[in-house]
Design a protein around this motif. Structure first.
Motif, PDB file in Angstrom:
ATOM      1  N   VAL A  45     -14.992  28.714  -5.131  1.00 45.19           N
ATOM      2  CA  VAL A  45     -14.931  29.234  -3.601  1.00 45.19           C
ATOM      3  C   VAL A  45     -15.677  30.555  -3.444  1.00 45.19           C
ATOM      4  O   VAL A  45     -15.418  31.233  -4.387  1.00 45.19           O
ATOM      5  CB  VAL A  45     -13.492  29.386  -3.221  1.00 45.19           C
ATOM      6  CG1 VAL A  45     -13.315  30.092  -1.784  1.00 45.19           C
ATOM      7  CG2 VAL A  45     -12.653  27.864  -3.573  1.00 45.19           C
ATOM      8  N   THR A  46     -16.530  30.568  -2.547  1.00 48.07           N
ATOM      9  CA  THR A  46     -17.479  31.879  -2.258  1.00 48.07           C
ATOM     10  C   THR A  46     -16.858  32.459  -0.820  1.00 48.07           C
ATOM     11  O   THR A  46     -16.405  31.681   0.221  1.00 48.07           O
ATOM     12  CB  THR A  46     -18.710  31.605  -2.632  1.00 48.07           C
ATOM     13  OG1 THR A  46     -19.265  30.544  -1.540  1.00 48.07           O
ATOM     14  CG2 THR A  46     -18.893  31.101  -3.678  1.00 48.07           C
ATOM     15  N   ALA A  47     -17.170  33.690  -0.639  1.00 51.50           N
ATOM     16  CA  ALA A  47     -17.136  34.063   0.762  1.00 51.50           C
ATOM     17  C   ALA A  47     -17.913  35.306   0.733  1.00 51.50           C
ATOM     18  O   ALA A  47     -18.453  35.968  -0.116  1.00 51.50           O
ATOM     19  CB  ALA A  47     -15.698  34.403   1.082  1.00 51.50           C
ATOM     20  N   ALA A  48     -18.245  36.025   1.877  1.00 51.82           N
ATOM     21  CA  ALA A  48     -18.842  37.427   2.106  1.00 51.82           C
ATOM     22  C   ALA A  48     -18.341  38.321   1.324  1.00 51.82           C
ATOM     23  O   ALA A  48     -18.932  39.180   0.689  1.00 51.82           O
ATOM     24  CB  ALA A  48     -18.879  37.621   3.560  1.00 51.82           C
ATOM     25  N   ASP A  49     -16.776  38.552   1.163  1.00 51.01           N
ATOM     26  CA  ASP A  49     -16.127  39.540   0.435  1.00 51.01           C
ATOM     27  C   ASP A  49     -15.516  38.755  -0.606  1.00 51.01           C
ATOM     28  O   ASP A  49     -14.681  37.880  -1.014  1.00 51.01           O
ATOM     29  CB  ASP A  49     -15.028  40.400   1.274  1.00 51.01           C
ATOM     30  CG  ASP A  49     -14.277  41.197   0.315  1.00 51.01           C
ATOM     31  OD1 ASP A  49     -14.571  41.414  -0.723  1.00 51.01           O
ATOM     32  OD2 ASP A  49     -13.317  41.664   1.021  1.00 51.01           O
ATOM     33  N   PRO A  50     -16.116  38.886  -1.910  1.00 55.41           N
ATOM     34  CA  PRO A  50     -15.863  38.229  -3.174  1.00 55.41           C
ATOM     35  C   PRO A  50     -14.420  38.481  -3.602  1.00 55.41           C
ATOM     36  O   PRO A  50     -13.742  37.508  -4.470  1.00 55.41           O
ATOM     37  CB  PRO A  50     -16.750  38.752  -4.270  1.00 55.41           C
ATOM     38  CG  PRO A  50     -17.723  39.283  -3.488  1.00 55.41           C
ATOM     39  CD  PRO A  50     -17.233  39.866  -2.309  1.00 55.41           C
ATOM     40  N   LYS A  51     -13.665  39.681  -3.217  1.00 52.66           N
ATOM     41  CA  LYS A  51     -12.244  39.980  -3.528  1.00 52.66           C
ATOM     42  C   LYS A  51     -11.301  38.880  -2.888  1.00 52.66           C
ATOM     43  O   LYS A  51     -10.298  38.666  -3.454  1.00 52.66           O
ATOM     44  CB  LYS A  51     -12.068  41.268  -3.087  1.00 52.66           C
ATOM     45  CG  LYS A  51     -12.748  42.521  -3.826  1.00 52.66           C
ATOM     46  CD  LYS A  51     -12.350  43.781  -3.390  1.00 52.66           C
ATOM     47  CE  LYS A  51     -13.097  44.821  -3.995  1.00 52.66           C
ATOM     48  NZ  LYS A  51     -12.585  46.278  -3.483  1.00 52.66           N
ATOM     49  N   VAL A  52     -11.820  38.463  -1.691  1.00 55.32           N
ATOM     50  CA  VAL A  52     -10.629  37.544  -1.181  1.00 55.32           C
ATOM     51  C   VAL A  52     -10.695  36.095  -1.684  1.00 55.32           C
ATOM     52  O   VAL A  52      -9.745  35.298  -1.759  1.00 55.32           O
ATOM     53  CB  VAL A  52     -11.197  37.135   0.291  1.00 55.32           C
ATOM     54  CG1 VAL A  52     -10.744  38.681   1.128  1.00 55.32           C
ATOM     55  CG2 VAL A  52     -12.572  36.784   0.603  1.00 55.32           C
ATOM     56  N   THR A  53     -11.575  35.912  -2.618  1.00 57.32           N
ATOM     57  CA  THR A  53     -11.742  34.447  -3.308  1.00 57.32           C
ATOM     58  C   THR A  53     -11.117  34.359  -4.623  1.00 57.32           C
ATOM     59  O   THR A  53     -11.098  33.383  -5.371  1.00 57.32           O
ATOM     60  CB  THR A  53     -13.331  33.983  -3.489  1.00 57.32           C
ATOM     61  OG1 THR A  53     -13.932  35.064  -4.259  1.00 57.32           O
ATOM     62  CG2 THR A  53     -13.948  34.186  -2.180  1.00 57.32           C
ATOM     63  N   ALA A  54     -10.808  35.681  -5.221  1.00 56.26           N
ATOM     64  CA  ALA A  54     -10.056  35.823  -6.610  1.00 56.26           C
ATOM     65  C   ALA A  54      -8.943  34.912  -6.705  1.00 56.26           C
ATOM     66  O   ALA A  54      -8.912  34.188  -7.808  1.00 56.26           O
ATOM     67  CB  ALA A  54      -9.803  37.446  -6.770  1.00 56.26           C
ATOM     68  N   PRO A  55      -7.959  34.689  -5.766  1.00 51.75           N
ATOM     69  CA  PRO A  55      -6.830  33.873  -6.077  1.00 51.75           C
ATOM     70  C   PRO A  55      -7.237  32.362  -5.961  1.00 51.75           C
ATOM     71  O   PRO A  55      -6.672  31.529  -6.508  1.00 51.75           O
ATOM     72  CB  PRO A  55      -6.070  34.219  -4.908  1.00 51.75           C
ATOM     73  CG  PRO A  55      -6.482  35.593  -4.210  1.00 51.75           C
ATOM     74  CD  PRO A  55      -8.075  35.547  -4.629  1.00 51.75           C
ATOM     75  N   PHE A  56      -8.441  32.331  -5.609  1.00 47.26           N
ATOM     76  CA  PHE A  56      -8.902  30.644  -5.699  1.00 47.26           C
ATOM     77  C   PHE A  56      -9.840  30.212  -6.812  1.00 47.26           C
ATOM     78  O   PHE A  56     -10.387  29.243  -6.838  1.00 47.26           O
ATOM     79  CB  PHE A  56      -9.759  30.314  -4.204  1.00 47.26           C
ATOM     80  CG  PHE A  56      -8.644  30.458  -3.082  1.00 47.26           C
ATOM     81  CD1 PHE A  56      -7.817  29.678  -2.534  1.00 47.26           C
ATOM     82  CD2 PHE A  56      -8.921  31.586  -2.469  1.00 47.26           C
ATOM     83  CE1 PHE A  56      -6.985  29.869  -1.649  1.00 47.26           C
ATOM     84  CE2 PHE A  56      -8.252  32.079  -1.383  1.00 47.26           C
ATOM     85  CZ  PHE A  56      -7.204  31.008  -0.694  1.00 47.26           C
ATOM     86  N   ASN A  57     -10.278  31.500  -7.416  1.00 51.44           N
ATOM     87  CA  ASN A  57     -11.086  31.198  -8.600  1.00 51.44           C
ATOM     88  C   ASN A  57     -10.522  31.941  -9.885  1.00 51.44           C
ATOM     89  O   ASN A  57     -10.968  32.904 -10.242  1.00 51.44           O
ATOM     90  CB  ASN A  57     -12.726  31.783  -8.314  1.00 51.44           C
ATOM     91  CG  ASN A  57     -13.290  30.997  -7.260  1.00 51.44           C
ATOM     92  OD1 ASN A  57     -13.215  30.048  -7.106  1.00 51.44           O
ATOM     93  ND2 ASN A  57     -13.787  32.023  -6.309  1.00 51.44           N
ATOM     94  N   PRO A  58      -9.464  31.258 -10.322  1.00 56.01           N
ATOM     95  CA  PRO A  58      -8.520  32.241 -11.349  1.00 56.01           C
ATOM     96  C   PRO A  58      -9.418  32.475 -12.682  1.00 56.01           C
ATOM     97  O   PRO A  58      -9.055  33.283 -13.218  1.00 56.01           O
ATOM     98  CB  PRO A  58      -7.565  31.266 -11.540  1.00 56.01           C
ATOM     99  CG  PRO A  58      -7.789  29.716 -10.987  1.00 56.01           C
ATOM    100  CD  PRO A  58      -8.776  30.148 -10.046  1.00 56.01           C
ATOM    101  N   LEU A  59     -10.277  31.340 -12.997  1.00 54.86           N
ATOM    102  CA  LEU A  59     -10.858  31.322 -14.209  1.00 54.86           C
ATOM    103  C   LEU A  59     -12.247  32.163 -14.239  1.00 54.86           C
ATOM    104  O   LEU A  59     -12.611  33.115 -14.991  1.00 54.86           O
ATOM    105  CB  LEU A  59     -11.159  30.206 -14.995  1.00 54.86           C
ATOM    106  CG  LEU A  59      -9.954  29.442 -15.218  1.00 54.86           C
ATOM    107  CD1 LEU A  59     -10.025  28.122 -16.008  1.00 54.86           C
ATOM    108  CD2 LEU A  59      -8.905  30.123 -16.204  1.00 54.86           C
TER     109      LEU A  59
END
Length: 244
Positions: A45-59
């Motif tokens: 999962v990607t987004a303009a703000d990488p921090k908000v994707t952290a919960p969706f990219n656990p590894l």
């Protein structure tokens, strides 16, 4: 001499996709592989703000700038499709994906993510898109592919192409659909094969190239037969010399 003559094939038996009046209308979109049970999907999962994707990219959060691309790919989160056709994603829970194409799964997950992330991006790849090629080919084996867009001709080329002894008019394709195996025959000497719904492969397809008649006949000649022929030739030669 008889063995050599019997092994000779005609142009009609050997040449791929011989020219005829067939209209080629193959469209990959019509035969796009669909997600099946036990498929392994890499989802990022990607987004303009990488921090908000952290919960969706656990590894993938373990990745750093010092890692190679290969290592980074290995750390990306993967999900196995269970027997119900679902995957379990962080935050989103169960998402039913079986029977959908890769693009349809992307659209579905993006829609689910929209409640958490503005304009999310989703990248999905098959981790286990594998085909097997057996029989009269130069290098039989199983091949893991980076993309689901692969044709029967491309798979055969990965196996080193058919040998001169392979039957091109009757190539067998074994495919599993909803847990049931189906068998289909392809004539690689005819252009109509390009219009076949089985020209594009699906994950776990098996291609089998059967041997021609001369190869089958040759296989009946074991080591003992060759020895007998050699001894008989020697005896005939000796008799010929002695009776001169």
């Amino acid at each position: 001499m008889l063995v050599i003559l019997s092994s000779c094939g005609s142009r009609k038996e050997m040449v791929y996709l011989q020219q005829d009046s067939t209209q080629i209308n193959t469209r990959f979109e019509e035969f796009t592989p669909r997600v099946q049970t036990n498929d392994i999907l890499t989802i990022v999962v990607t987004a303009a703000d990488p921090k908000v994707t952290a919960p969706f990219n656990p590894l993938s959060t373990m990745s750093t700038g010092n890692l190679t691309q290969q290592t980074d790919m290995a750390l990306r989160p993967t999900y196995t499709v269970d027997e119900k056709g679902d995957i379990v994603l962080p935050m989103l829970g169960r998402v039913h994906v079986s029977g959908l194409t890769r693009i349809q799964v992307i659209d579905k997950i993006r829609e689910e993510l929209s409640q958490y992330i503005k304009d999310p991006g989703v990248n999905i790849n098959f981790n286990n898109f594998r085909v097997s090629v057996l029989g009269e080919v130069a290098r039989p084996g199983s091949f893991t592919l980076p993309s689901e867009r692969v044709t029967v001709l491309e798979a055969l080329s990965m196996a080193g192409d058919l040998t001169i002894r392979g039957v091109r008019e009757n190539v067998l394709l074994i495919r599993e659909v909803d847990g049931k195996k189906t068998m289909h025959r392809l004539d690689l000497t005819k252009q109509v094969t390009l219009n076949s719904p089985y020209y594009y492969l699906a994950q776990n397809d098996v291609i089998y190239v059967e041997p021609n008649k001369s190869q089958i006949n040759n296989s009946k000649l074991g080591a003992n037969t060759n020895i007998i022929i050699s001894i008989a030739s020697l005896i005939i030669t000796v008799i010929s010399v002695l009776t001169r």
